[in-house]
Write an enzyme that holds these catalytic residues in place. Structure first.
Site, mmCIF file in Angstrom:
data_model
loop_
_atom_site.group_PDB
_atom_site.id
_atom_site.type_symbol
_atom_site.label_atom_id
_atom_site.label_comp_id
_atom_site.label_asym_id
_atom_site.label_seq_id
_atom_site.Cartn_x
_atom_site.Cartn_y
_atom_site.Cartn_z
ATOM 1 N N GLY A 141 7.108 -19.282 54.003
ATOM 2 C CA GLY A 141 6.090 -20.118 53.691
ATOM 3 C C GLY A 141 4.830 -20.517 54.653
ATOM 4 O O GLY A 141 3.799 -20.790 54.190
ATOM 5 N N ASP A 142 5.674 -20.800 55.836
ATOM 6 C CA ASP A 142 4.647 -21.294 57.031
ATOM 7 C C ASP A 142 3.614 -20.147 57.107
ATOM 8 O O ASP A 142 2.487 -20.801 57.281
ATOM 9 C CB ASP A 142 5.259 -21.157 58.285
ATOM 10 C CG ASP A 142 6.445 -22.273 58.352
ATOM 11 O OD1 ASP A 142 5.894 -23.460 57.925
ATOM 12 O OD2 ASP A 142 7.434 -22.140 58.944
ATOM 13 N N PHE A 143 3.665 -18.884 57.068
ATOM 14 C CA PHE A 143 2.395 -17.926 57.285
ATOM 15 C C PHE A 143 1.632 -17.842 56.248
ATOM 16 O O PHE A 143 0.402 -17.520 56.388
ATOM 17 C CB PHE A 143 3.217 -16.618 57.568
ATOM 18 C CG PHE A 143 3.935 -16.422 58.759
ATOM 19 C CD1 PHE A 143 3.354 -16.615 59.993
ATOM 20 C CD2 PHE A 143 5.332 -16.155 58.770
ATOM 21 C CE1 PHE A 143 4.145 -16.572 61.259
ATOM 22 C CE2 PHE A 143 6.135 -16.226 59.981
ATOM 23 C CZ PHE A 143 5.735 -16.263 61.148
ATOM 24 N N ALA A 162 -0.698 -21.044 56.812
ATOM 25 C CA ALA A 162 -1.650 -20.666 57.895
ATOM 26 C C ALA A 162 -2.891 -20.234 57.266
ATOM 27 O O ALA A 162 -3.985 -20.934 57.899
ATOM 28 C CB ALA A 162 -0.941 -19.727 59.153
#
Length: 410
Positions: free
Chosen positions: A171-173, A176
């Protein structure tokens, strides 16, 4: 041509979502200066979780979020450190952080304070759960906030099975790029108005947004998690070949294309079935599982590659469910610079994913590997107008740190 050439960005981020935002801006030509505390970004040691090296001569777990940056180490607990940080912010277009709001307030780098001092500065922040509500100050991480609280894990599993175990940062990417879009909108607004804005993106909200279709459909009685034998359109599903190769079908026009599918699978006897050939009738009769079982049995008669080739020849969307090791040799990935080979200082050659947005005027972006902590401290301070004597004083006070030129030679 670098689309963001001339944009100056101060990066005070940690782990994955926020720093990856700035890796992307750096690939697009922005001058990104990463500010780390004396202890460093904990992302430098996350390779132990990923199963990758964490040394200065090879640290892909850190590089994936920190390519194309310069690195300074500043102790904001000192007056000299705050002097350097203030000079950086006065010279910057954008300030991005993942530090929690309550900590920023203590440091004096919260939005209200910075906007009074630097009204043209755009500030952007990755939040865990959003700016309001009972969890506004809670720690947020990809697995707990985006994947779990945001609904992704429980929605995407097959009913009755265990949830998927996504790779770290899944999910982080995505977040971003959500934040990158917001930053660029705020920069555009600043060009028109002369004033900066405060941009936030939360892991929680982003996870919910990525589930848009499910969030809407559940209101109409669609139950999640789904069972693959109960899917509304059996041609949007996964199937195994005889060799265990997993394939994904995505054929949205069931009524139109099912006869062709039956022919390719050698089941011409099913083409004339008045119920199975009509998606609405299949659902009304509750025969979804029957269609899936028939497709399962047919696909299991030949290896996956046979079906991939045959369906591809008839322009029916199908793909192998690939693993990372499959992608290392995928000709489509190689032809489009999806994975780039980089050489580390220790001589090891590794593949790193490139960011997926491309500009015709730029071509394939340069990938610059991360530097050791504080490696660019002296160079950046010199650009800001600090004299060699003042830099030495700041070093002696512990306000800034990093390897000296002599250290680098040895």
């Amino acid at each position: 041509m670098q689309p963001l050439a001339g944009l100056k960005v101060v990066d005070m981020t940690a782990f994955l979502a926020a720093p990856t935002t700035l890796r992307v801006l750096g690939e697009w030509g922005a001058d990104v200066i990463k500010v780390e505390p004396p202890r460093g970004d904990p992302g430098r040691t996350q390779g132990t979780v990923f199963g990758t090296p964490i040394g200065d001569d090879e640290n892909p777990g850190f590089d994936m979020a920190n390519l194309n940056k310069r690195f300074v180490t500043i102790d904001l607990r000192t007056a000299g450190g705050r002097e350097v940080m203030d000079r950086l912010l006065a010279d910057a277009d954008v300030f991005v952080t993942s530090t929690r709001v309550k900590s920023l307030i203590k440091l004096g780098y919260d939005w209200d304070t910075l906007h009074r001092r630097f009204p043209r500065l755009v500030m952007a922040q990755v939040l865990g759960f959003g700016a309001d509500g009972p969890l506004k100050d809670a720690a947020g991480f990809d697995m707990t906030t985006y994947m779990s609280r945001g609904g992704v894990l429980a929605t995407t599993m097959n009913r009755g099975s265990a949830p998927m175990l996504p790779p770290s940062g899944f999910g982080d990417f995505q977040v971003a790029f959500v934040l990158a879009a917001g930053i660029l909108a705020a920069v555009h607004q600043r060009v028109r108005t002369g004033r900066g804005d405060y941009v936030t993106a939360s892991l929680f909200h982003s996870g919910v947004f990525m589930l848009n279709q499910a969030m809407v459909a559940a209101q109409y009685g669609i139950t999640y998690p789904k069972d693959r034998r109960e899917v509304i359109n059996p041609l949007n599903n996964t199937y195994f070949g005889a060799d265990g190769g997993l394939m994904a079908l995505c054929i949205p026009e069931y009524d139109r294309d099912l006869p062709t599918v039956w022919r390719l699978l050698g089941r011409d006897d099913l083409i004339a079935d008045p119920v199975l050939g009509d998606c609405a009738a299949v659902n009304a009769a509750g025969r979804n599982g029957e269609v899936v079982d028939l497709l399962d049995a047919a696909f299991a008669t030949r290896p996956a590659q046979h079906w991939l080739d045959l369906f591809g020849e008839h322009d029916l969307p199908i793909a192998r469910c690939q693993l990372p090791t499959d992608l290392y040799d995928d000709p489509q990935a190689l032809a489009n610079d999806v994975l780039r080979t980089v050489t580390y200082p220790n001589g090891e050659r590794r593949l790193l994913p490139t960011n997926p947005v491309r500009f015709a005027g730029q071509g394939a972006p340069e990938l610059r590997l991360s530097h050791p902590q504080g490696a660019d401290t002296d160079a950046v301070l010199t650009e800001l107008g600090f004299t060699p004597d003042r830099i030495a004083e700041l070093r002696s006070e512990g306000a800034v740190s990093g390897p000296t030129p002599t250290d680098e030679e040895h």
